[in-house]
Design a protein around this motif. Sequence first.
Motif, mmCIF file in Angstrom:
data_model
loop_
_atom_site.group_PDB
_atom_site.id
_atom_site.type_symbol
_atom_site.label_atom_id
_atom_site.label_comp_id
_atom_site.label_asym_id
_atom_site.label_seq_id
_atom_site.Cartn_x
_atom_site.Cartn_y
_atom_site.Cartn_z
ATOM 1 N N UNK A 99 -5.417 -16.406 -12.843
ATOM 2 C CA UNK A 99 -4.856 -15.557 -11.800
ATOM 3 C C UNK A 99 -5.950 -14.689 -11.198
ATOM 4 N N UNK A 100 -5.728 -14.271 -9.951
ATOM 5 C CA UNK A 100 -6.608 -13.299 -9.301
ATOM 6 C C UNK A 100 -5.732 -12.294 -8.567
ATOM 7 N N UNK A 101 -6.331 -11.161 -8.222
ATOM 8 C CA UNK A 101 -5.659 -10.172 -7.393
ATOM 9 C C UNK A 101 -6.391 -10.101 -6.060
ATOM 10 N N UNK A 102 -5.647 -10.286 -4.984
ATOM 11 C CA UNK A 102 -6.195 -10.174 -3.644
ATOM 12 C C UNK A 102 -5.996 -8.750 -3.145
ATOM 13 N N UNK A 103 -7.063 -8.178 -2.627
ATOM 14 C CA UNK A 103 -6.979 -6.854 -2.013
ATOM 15 C C UNK A 103 -6.890 -7.053 -0.503
ATOM 16 N N UNK A 104 -5.781 -6.641 0.072
ATOM 17 C CA UNK A 104 -5.497 -6.889 1.478
ATOM 18 C C UNK A 104 -5.499 -5.577 2.252
ATOM 19 N N UNK A 105 -6.118 -5.573 3.410
ATOM 20 C CA UNK A 105 -6.107 -4.412 4.279
ATOM 21 C C UNK A 105 -5.084 -4.647 5.394
ATOM 22 N N UNK A 106 -4.099 -3.754 5.462
ATOM 23 C CA UNK A 106 -3.069 -3.808 6.501
ATOM 24 C C UNK A 106 -3.204 -2.522 7.309
ATOM 25 N N UNK A 107 -3.920 -2.594 8.434
ATOM 26 C CA UNK A 107 -4.260 -1.364 9.140
ATOM 27 C C UNK A 107 -5.084 -0.488 8.209
ATOM 28 N N UNK A 108 -4.749 0.798 8.098
ATOM 29 C CA UNK A 108 -5.482 1.667 7.171
ATOM 30 C C UNK A 108 -4.960 1.600 5.739
ATOM 31 N N UNK A 109 -3.904 0.831 5.511
ATOM 32 C CA UNK A 109 -3.283 0.757 4.181
ATOM 33 C C UNK A 109 -3.763 -0.460 3.413
ATOM 34 N N UNK A 110 -3.519 -0.424 2.100
ATOM 35 C CA UNK A 110 -3.900 -1.519 1.215
ATOM 36 C C UNK A 110 -2.664 -2.112 0.562
ATOM 37 N N UNK A 111 -2.631 -3.438 0.458
ATOM 38 C CA UNK A 111 -1.654 -4.133 -0.365
ATOM 39 C C UNK A 111 -2.415 -4.977 -1.378
ATOM 40 N N UNK A 112 -1.783 -5.227 -2.507
ATOM 41 C CA UNK A 112 -2.331 -6.125 -3.514
ATOM 42 C C UNK A 112 -1.430 -7.337 -3.635
#
Length: 370
Positions: free
Chosen positions: A317-330
């Motif tokens: 497994x891996x964790x993706x760090x996503x940038x949504x505008x100024x916010x972060x989702x994992x």
Amino acid sequence: MLELALRHRFPGPDGFSLDIDLALPTPGVTAIFGPSGCGKSTVLAAVAGLLRPQAGRIALDGRVLFDAARRLEVPAERRRCAVVFQDARLFPHLSVAGNLRYGLRRAPSGAIGPGFAEVVSLLGIEGLLSRRPAGLSGGEKQRVALGRALLCRPQLLLMDEPLAALDAPRKAELLPFLARLRDALRVPVLYVTHALDEVDHLADTLVLLQAGRVLASGGVEALSARTDLPLLLDRRDAGVVLFCTVLAHEPGRGLSRLGFAGGELLVPLQPGAAGSALRVRVRARDVAVATEAPRGLSVQNMLRAVLEAIEPGRPHEVTLRLRVGPSTLLSRVTSDAVGRLGLAPGMPLWALVKSVAFSPGPGRREEVEA
């Protein structure tokens, strides 16, 4: 500000040692979070005056409560710190009203704080005043214990895992009352817990404690988005906390529209009025990704994102760090998905979250968990 510089070692060859140095904002709720045995309750006992640290200093808004170097120690009863424990510790021979008035009698003369009627109303215990503790549910007992503590008019409220002994329904019943008190009274709170949902509901500041040491401290939103903290990331409920605003309700669809810095989310219908604030936990395991704009899906939350990083996780497994505008989702995906989709940092993606992954959250600034 609450200043905590504490060093203490318990006796024995394998004796536990505590070594922390923190400056915490007041007012607000600071949650001390970590596994059992990490030192959370030891910190609380030191602040309350129930434990004398071997070294260090404790000060609340400039008032020194303990300073080992100066041999200064304010007695527990004069620290104006009220403690709420796991067990309510109510006086069994007194009614609910009697227990509450006991707290009021312990308030210093001239101290400013909530009155009897205000506390009773905020906690919703009007109908319990004539009853004895033996006739109360666990959640009711904790509400009364909290009311008694508040009527002492403390300068700091200390809560030592106050919901740990409650089952899930009683816990869900009590959390909205705690949030209401936080917003209405603004009494500084030091809240010890090992339950992440309590942190999400209540905390303004989070301290991560492990083996007597501080791993990290800061705002809940910022810490939840970090991928270098196994204490958070290795959990099944790992994910980011977003601070949202209710934009509108769509009763016909059974949905509410929330806005956050970076986009909008559709979640099950919420009780809060448009314009009210609430928190959203978006669990990493509930976020899927797509390399192209999806079509023909039941998923309604499709957010444009940029892949910032691919972090190793559990086996395969891996964790993706996503940038949504100024916010972060994992997003937690398989290693196979990374190779199959050709994922690499800098790629534009779509982050997909099902509306039914969210459960309704009560009241202002409460958590909606995905």
